[in-house]
Write a protein that holds these residues in place. Structure first.
Motif, mmCIF file in Angstrom:
data_model
loop_
_atom_site.group_PDB
_atom_site.id
_atom_site.type_symbol
_atom_site.label_atom_id
_atom_site.label_comp_id
_atom_site.label_asym_id
_atom_site.label_seq_id
_atom_site.Cartn_x
_atom_site.Cartn_y
_atom_site.Cartn_z
ATOM 1 N N ASN A 100 0.858 -1.177 0.000
ATOM 2 C CA ASN A 100 0.000 0.000 0.000
ATOM 3 C C ASN A 100 0.898 1.231 0.000
ATOM 4 N N ASP B 136 -13.123 5.544 -6.759
ATOM 5 C CA ASP B 136 -12.887 4.378 -7.609
ATOM 6 C C ASP B 136 -13.596 4.569 -8.943
ATOM 7 N N SER C 235 -15.888 -2.145 -3.295
ATOM 8 C CA SER C 235 -14.883 -1.098 -3.314
ATOM 9 C C SER C 235 -14.235 -0.961 -1.947
ATOM 10 N N ASP C 236 -13.124 -0.205 -1.902
ATOM 11 C CA ASP C 236 -12.223 -0.262 -0.760
ATOM 12 C C ASP C 236 -12.735 0.387 0.511
ATOM 13 N N HIS D 56 -7.538 2.669 -5.049
ATOM 14 C CA HIS D 56 -6.616 1.550 -5.313
ATOM 15 C C HIS D 56 -5.781 1.837 -6.556
ATOM 16 N N GLU E 18 -7.038 -4.410 -4.923
ATOM 17 C CA GLU E 18 -8.494 -4.241 -4.872
ATOM 18 C C GLU E 18 -9.159 -5.207 -5.835
ATOM 19 N N GLU E 19 -8.554 -5.360 -7.009
ATOM 20 C CA GLU E 19 -9.149 -6.216 -8.034
ATOM 21 C C GLU E 19 -9.158 -7.692 -7.636
ATOM 22 N N LEU F 234 -10.370 -6.599 -2.652
ATOM 23 C CA LEU F 234 -10.202 -5.518 -1.660
ATOM 24 C C LEU F 234 -9.121 -5.858 -0.643
ATOM 25 N N SER G 18 -6.997 -2.859 1.216
ATOM 26 C CA SER G 18 -7.796 -2.160 2.228
ATOM 27 C C SER G 18 -8.187 -3.101 3.359
ATOM 28 N N SER H 214 -8.961 7.480 0.090
ATOM 29 C CA SER H 214 -8.403 6.223 -0.410
ATOM 30 C C SER H 214 -8.761 5.995 -1.876
ATOM 31 N N SER I 39 -17.859 5.454 -0.861
ATOM 32 C CA SER I 39 -17.124 5.438 -2.126
ATOM 33 C C SER I 39 -17.847 6.362 -3.086
ATOM 34 N N ASN J 38 -13.544 7.259 -0.290
ATOM 35 C CA ASN J 38 -12.904 6.431 -1.310
ATOM 36 C C ASN J 38 -13.280 6.900 -2.709
#
Length: 561
Positions: free
Chosen positions: A309, A413, A463-464, A329, A385-386, A389, A392, A327, A477, A411
Motif C-alpha cells: 500500500n 474508484d 470497493s475499498d 486503489h 483491490e481487483e 479488496l 484495504s 483512499s 465510495s 474512497n
C-alpha cells in the motif's frame, strides 16, 4: 399526522449536533482550490500506459507504480505515512499476500450420463487458482448438487442447504440474492446484500465442506458480462495471508456460463428456469444433478509474496491523533489473455488510474493550503483491490492509524473523466451522516445526490471503503454522477453501458486524449471541502441508527472521548 419515532428524533438531534459542530469550519473554510484537469489527465495517461504493464500486484508494474506514486506524493508536498523503518515513516505499508496461479493447462471434465465433455478454461468455465494453500487440485468424479443461491442466513430464517451433506461434492449456485428477479423479499429487494456476492458464496461453500463451487454466470444479476468473469478469474489470484485458508476457500472456485448450466440441468432431466424460481422461495430444497459428475486436475504455484500500500500523510496542527482518510486503489489486472486485437495489457485507465490521480491531487491541494488541517490526513493508495479488496482489508485489520480515531474514509474508484455532472452518487444505499455532510457540501456547487442507480450490482461490497465500513468506520465510495451538464442522463447512460460492456476489466480500458477531466476537477473541489470540514471540526460522524455497522462504531466510542 404520523409521529416521528424515537430513533428518528434521535437521528435528527444527532444530525443537528453534527451540523452545529461543523458550522465554525464551514464558516471559516476558504474557497476550495481549483484542480488542474491537464495534470489529472497526465497522471492517468502515465499510470495507464503500457510501460506500467497493467499495474498487477507482485509484478514489475507494481514496482513502477509504487515508485511513480510515491514520487508524485513527495513532489506534491506530502510526507510519508507508511511503515516505520529505522525510526522513520516510509512511503509504503507492506501487505503480505498469498499468491496463487494455475500452472499449465487445467484438465476440466464434466461427465453427463456417461458422456465426458472436456471444458476449456475461459470458455464454458472460469476456474480460479486455489487460494486454500493447495499446490495441486485433484477432484475425481465429484457428484453435483444445485443449492439455489447458496445462502445460509439464520437471521432471515433462510437455508439453501437444508441439512444436505455436500462434503466432497461440487455445488452449483446462482449469483446475487433470491430477491433479484422479483425485487422483493427477505434480502433487501433489488439492492444486493452481502449474501449475493460471489465472495460470500465461496466462503459458504468452504464452510459446508464442498469440494468446489460453480457459480452460474448471468449478466444482469452479476452486473457484468462473461468477458469480465474470464479476465478477472483465470489469471493470478491473491488473498490475505490467513491462519486457516481452508476455512474460507474450497479447493475449487469457479464460474460457469449460463447456457452451459442450462444444458447440464437439461441432461439430468431438470429445468433450469423452474429451479431458479424455486430457489427464490424459503422452502427451496437442494437438488442433486443426477448422472453428472465433475473432475479437475491441475497444479497451482502457491506462495506468499509482499505487495505494497502507498501512504501519504499530512500531520494535523491541533489533533494530530485524529485522522481523515482519502483512499483509492492503484492496482489493475496486469498482463493477461489477449483480446480480439491481440492486446494483452489491461491498462486500467478509468479503473483506477483516475482514483489514484485524484488522490495525488487532493494531497497536493492540502499540502499547499494556507493553513494546515487540525486533524491529520491520510492518503491511502491500496493494492489488490481487483483481487478482493485485499490492500484495504489488510490496512483495516492492521491499521497504521487507529480506526477508533479515524473520522471517516472517502474512497474514489473509477471516476468519470468526462465533463461535470449535475449529480453524484455513492456505492450502495447505506445511511450515514458522512453522506449527509457530502450532500450538504455538494449543494454549494448546485450538485445533487442521486441514489445508486444499480443497487442490485452490490457496489457497496465491491470497493475499498467496505473493509472499513464492516469495522464500523464511516466510509463512502464517491461516484461520478449520471446527469451530465453536456448530454444529460442519455450521454452518461450510453458511456456507462459501453464501458461496462466493452472496457471494464478488459484491455480496452485505455487512456483517451479526448477526455476533458473537467468533471473530476469539479468533483475534487467537493471532496476537498468535505475532507477539510471534517479535518477542521470536532464532529465524529456515525452510521444511521438502524445500520448494521453502527454497533461496531459505537463499540470504539471510548477512543474518541
Amino acid at each position: 399526522m404520523n409521529r416521528p419515532s424515537r430513533n428518528a428524533l434521535a437521528a435528527s438531534v444527532l444530525s443537528l449536533a453534527v451540523a452545529f459542530a461543523l458550522q465554525p469550519a464551514l464558516a471559516a473554510n476558504p474557497q476550495a482550490p481549483s484542480f488542474d484537469p491537464h495534470r489529472l489527465a497526465e497522471e492517468v495517461k502515465t499510470l495507464s500506459s503500457d510501460a506500467f504493464e497493467g499495474r498487477g500486484p507482485a509484478t514489475p508494474g507494481e514496482t513502477k507504480t509504487v515508485e511513480y506514486v510515491s514520487a508524485q506524493m513527495q513532489a506534491a508536498g506530502l510526507q510519508p505515512g507508511g511503515d516505520i523503518k529505522d525510526g522513520k515513516r516510509t512511503w509504503t505499508q507492506a501487505v503480505p499476500l498469498l499468491r496463487a496461479e494455475i500452472t499449465g493447462t487445467p484438465t476440466l471434465t464434466m461427465n453427463e450420463g456417461g458422456q465426458a465433455q472436456a471444458l476449456t478454461q475461459g470458455e464454458q468455465i472460469a476456474v480460479r487458482a486455489a487460494l486454500n494453500g493447495d499446490t495441486h487440485v485433484s477432484i475425481k468424479d465429484a457428484p453435483l448438487v444445485f443449492v439455489g443461491y447458496g445462502v445460509k442466513a439464520p437471521e432471515r430464517n433462510w437455508d439453501d442447504f437444508k441439512g444436505m451433506d455436500v462434503k466432497g461434492k461440487v455445488i452449483v449456485a446462482l449469483i446475487n440474492d433470491p430477491d433479484f428477479e422479483t425485487g422483493k423479499g427477505d434480502f433487501g429487494g433489488k439492492a444486493m446484500t452481502y449474501y449475493g456476492r460471489w465472495t460470500y458464496k465461496y466462503e459458504e461453500a468452504a464452510r459446508q465442506g464442498a469440494a468446489g463451487l460453480l457459480i452460474v454466470h448471468e449478466t444482469d444479476p452479476a452486473s457484468y458480462g462473461w468477458a469480465t468473469v474470464k479476465n478477472s478469474n483465470t489469471n493470478t489470484m491473491f488473498d490475505v495471508v490467513r491462519d486457516d485458508p481452508k476455512a474460507v476457500h474450497a479447493p475449487l472456485e469457479a464460474w460457469i456460463q449460463r447456457d452451459f448450466a442450462v444444458n447440464l440441468f437439461k441432461s439430468a432431466g431438470l429445468d433450469f428456469e423452474a429451479l431458479k424460481k424455486q430457489a427464490q422461495m424459503r422452502d427451496f430444497q437442494p437438488v442433486e444433478i443426477k448422472g453428472a459428475t465433475f473432475s479437475a486436475d491441475y497444479d497451482v504455484d502457491s506462495k506468499v509474496i509482499t505487495s505494497q500500500n502507498i501512504v501519504g500523510f499530512i500531520e494535523g496542527s491541533r489533533k494530530s491523533d485524529e485522522y481523515v482518510i482519502y483512499s483509492a486503489h492503484w492496482d489493475h489486472l496486469g498482463v493477461g489473455e489477449p483480446d480480439a486485437r491481440g492486446d494483452t495489457i489491461y491498462n486500467g485507465a478509468v479503473d483506477n488510474a483516475t482514483g489514484t490521480a485524484a488522490l495525488i491531487e487532493l494531497g497536493r491541494a492540502f499540502a499547499h493550503a494556507k493553513q494546515k488541517p487540525e486533524r491529520s490526513l491520510v492518503f491511502l493508495n491500496v493494492t489488490a483491490e481487483e483481487k478482493g479488496l485485499l490492500g484495504s482489508e489488510y490496512y483495516s485489520s492492521k491499521p497504521l492509524y487507529p480506526l477508533g480515531k479515524t473520522v471517516g474514509v472517502i474512497n474514489m474508484d473509477a471516476l468519470d473523466p468526462h465533463g461535470p455532472a449535475r449529480d453524484f452518487n455513492i456505492s450502495g444505499s447505506a445511511k450515514l451522516e458522512l453522506l449527509d455532510q457530502l450532500v450538504a457540501t455538494a449543494k454549494q456547487w448546485n450538485v445533487r445526490y442521486s441514489p445508486d442507480p444499480k443497487p442490485e450490482a452490490g457496489h457497496f461490497f465491491r470497493s475499498d471503503h467496505f473493509p472499513f465500513a464492516k469495522r464500523g468506520v464511516p466510509a463512502i465510495s464517491f461516484g461520478s454522477g449520471d446527469d451530465r451538464v453536456d448530454g444529460g442522463t442519455a450521454a452518461s447512460k450510453q458511456w456507462s453501458e459501453m464501458y461496462t460492456r466493452d472496457r471494464y476489466h478488459q484491455p480496452a480500458d485505455e487512456f483517451d486524449a479526448a477526455w476533458p477531466f473537467t468533471g473530476m476537477a469539479r468533483d475534487l473541489q467537493i471532496l476537498y471541502t468535505l475532507g477539510s470540514d471534517l479535518a477542521n471540526s470536532n464532529a465524529w460522524p456515525n452510521w444511521g441508527q438502524d445500520s448494521e455497522f453502527r454497533a461496531a462504531r459505537d463499540a470504539s466510542a471510548d477512543a474518541r472521548k
